[in-house]
Design a protein around this motif. Structure first.
Motif, short mmCIF file in Angstrom:
data_model
loop_
_atom_site.label_atom_id
_atom_site.label_comp_id
_atom_site.label_asym_id
_atom_site.label_seq_id
_atom_site.Cartn_x
_atom_site.Cartn_y
_atom_site.Cartn_z
N ALA A 49 58.42 53.61 47.74
CA ALA A 49 59.19 52.40 47.91
C ALA A 49 59.28 51.69 46.41
O ALA A 49 58.11 52.02 45.47
CB ALA A 49 58.53 51.42 48.66
N THR A 58 65.42 46.36 47.08
CA THR A 58 64.18 47.51 47.29
C THR A 58 64.72 48.54 47.81
O THR A 58 66.01 48.68 48.19
CB THR A 58 63.57 46.84 48.49
OG1 THR A 58 64.33 46.55 49.66
CG2 THR A 58 62.56 45.49 48.02
N TRP A 59 64.00 49.73 47.57
CA TRP A 59 64.45 51.04 47.91
C TRP A 59 63.41 51.82 48.47
O TRP A 59 62.29 51.48 48.20
CB TRP A 59 65.01 51.70 46.53
CG TRP A 59 66.07 51.17 45.80
CD1 TRP A 59 67.39 51.55 46.07
CD2 TRP A 59 65.99 50.34 45.00
NE1 TRP A 59 68.22 50.89 45.26
CE2 TRP A 59 67.19 50.03 44.52
CE3 TRP A 59 65.01 49.16 44.50
CZ2 TRP A 59 67.77 48.97 43.34
CZ3 TRP A 59 65.55 48.28 43.33
CH2 TRP A 59 66.82 48.23 43.15
N TYR A 60 63.63 52.88 49.47
CA TYR A 60 62.71 53.17 50.24
C TYR A 60 62.81 54.90 50.28
O TYR A 60 63.99 55.33 50.38
CB TYR A 60 62.55 52.73 51.78
CG TYR A 60 62.21 51.36 51.66
CD1 TYR A 60 60.87 51.07 51.74
CD2 TYR A 60 63.22 50.32 51.63
CE1 TYR A 60 60.53 49.70 51.44
CE2 TYR A 60 62.69 48.89 51.75
CZ TYR A 60 61.27 48.97 51.64
OH TYR A 60 61.13 47.59 51.49
N LYS A 65 61.82 54.97 55.41
CA LYS A 65 62.89 53.85 55.58
C LYS A 65 62.99 53.29 57.04
O LYS A 65 62.77 54.16 58.00
CB LYS A 65 63.90 54.58 55.31
CG LYS A 65 65.23 53.61 55.00
CD LYS A 65 66.53 54.21 54.57
CE LYS A 65 66.22 55.02 53.15
NZ LYS A 65 67.38 55.60 52.50
N THR A 69 57.75 48.22 54.27
CA THR A 69 58.51 47.33 53.42
C THR A 69 57.75 47.09 52.36
O THR A 69 56.46 46.66 52.28
CB THR A 69 58.62 45.97 54.45
OG1 THR A 69 59.36 46.29 55.45
CG2 THR A 69 59.19 44.94 53.80
N LEU A 81 52.72 46.85 50.31
CA LEU A 81 53.26 47.48 51.34
C LEU A 81 52.93 47.53 52.56
O LEU A 81 51.74 47.62 52.86
CB LEU A 81 53.13 49.07 50.59
CG LEU A 81 53.76 50.13 51.30
CD1 LEU A 81 55.38 50.13 51.19
CD2 LEU A 81 53.26 51.60 50.88
N TYR A 104 62.96 55.87 41.57
CA TYR A 104 62.30 56.76 42.39
C TYR A 104 61.61 57.73 41.76
O TYR A 104 60.88 58.78 42.37
CB TYR A 104 63.38 57.42 43.33
CG TYR A 104 64.33 58.31 43.03
CD1 TYR A 104 65.42 57.66 42.66
CD2 TYR A 104 64.26 59.68 42.63
CE1 TYR A 104 66.59 58.29 42.06
CE2 TYR A 104 65.16 60.45 42.32
CZ TYR A 104 66.62 60.09 41.77
OH TYR A 104 67.38 60.51 41.22
#
Length: 122
Positions: A49, A58-60, A65, A69, A81, A104
Motif C-alpha cells: 500500500a 491511496t493505492w493497494y 485490495k 487500509t 496499516l 509501487y
C-alpha cells in the motif's frame, strides 16, 4: 536523519484483524509519501500500500485490495496499516518506507524501517 520504526506485528489467526504502525522521526513527516511493503518466507518483496503526503490518495497491491487500509496522521508522525480478514499467505515481515512520492516501486523510497513480523496461522 530520518528513521522509521514499525510496531504492532504479532501472531494472529486467519480471519483476524491487526493494525501495525510506523513512527517517523528525523524529518518533516508531511513531506514524505509513505508505503508498506512485505516479504514473506520464500517470496520476493511485494508492494502492499502507499499513501500521498496529504493522505488524500491511496493505492493497494492486488493481493490486499479490499482487506487492508493505509492511513497516516501527520500530526502524530505516524503511518498505519489496518489489516482485516488476514490470510495465512499474509504472513510476512512488513516494512514501512518513505519517499518523495507515492509509488509501487521499492526503489523509489529513500527510507525504510526495520520491519515487523506478522504471522497468520490457520
Amino acid at each position: 536523519q530520518v528513521q522509521l520504526v514499525e510496531s504492532g506485528g504479532g501472531l494472529v489467526q486467519a480471519g483476524d484483524s491487526l493494525r501495525i504502525s510506523c513512527a517517523f522521526s528525523g524529518g518533516t513527516f508531511s513531506n514524505y509519501a509513505m508505503a508498506w511493503f512485505r516479504q514473506g518466507p520464500g517470496r520476493a518483496r511485494e508492494f502492499v500500500a502507499a499513501i500521498r503526503t496529504s493522505g488524500t490518495n491511496t493505492w493497494y497491491g492486488n493481493s490486499v485490495k479490499g482487506r487492508f487500509t493505509i492511513s497516516r496522521d501527520n500530526a502524530k508522525n505516524l503511518a498505519y496499516l489496518q489489516m482485516n480478514s488476514l490470510k495465512v499467505e499474509d504472513t510476512a515481515i512488513y516494512y514501512c518506507a518513505g519517499g518523495r512520492a507515492a509509488s509501487y516501486l521499492h526503489d523509489e523510497y529513500d527510507y525504510w524501517g526495520q520491519g515487523t513480523q506478522v504471522t497468520v496461522s490457520s
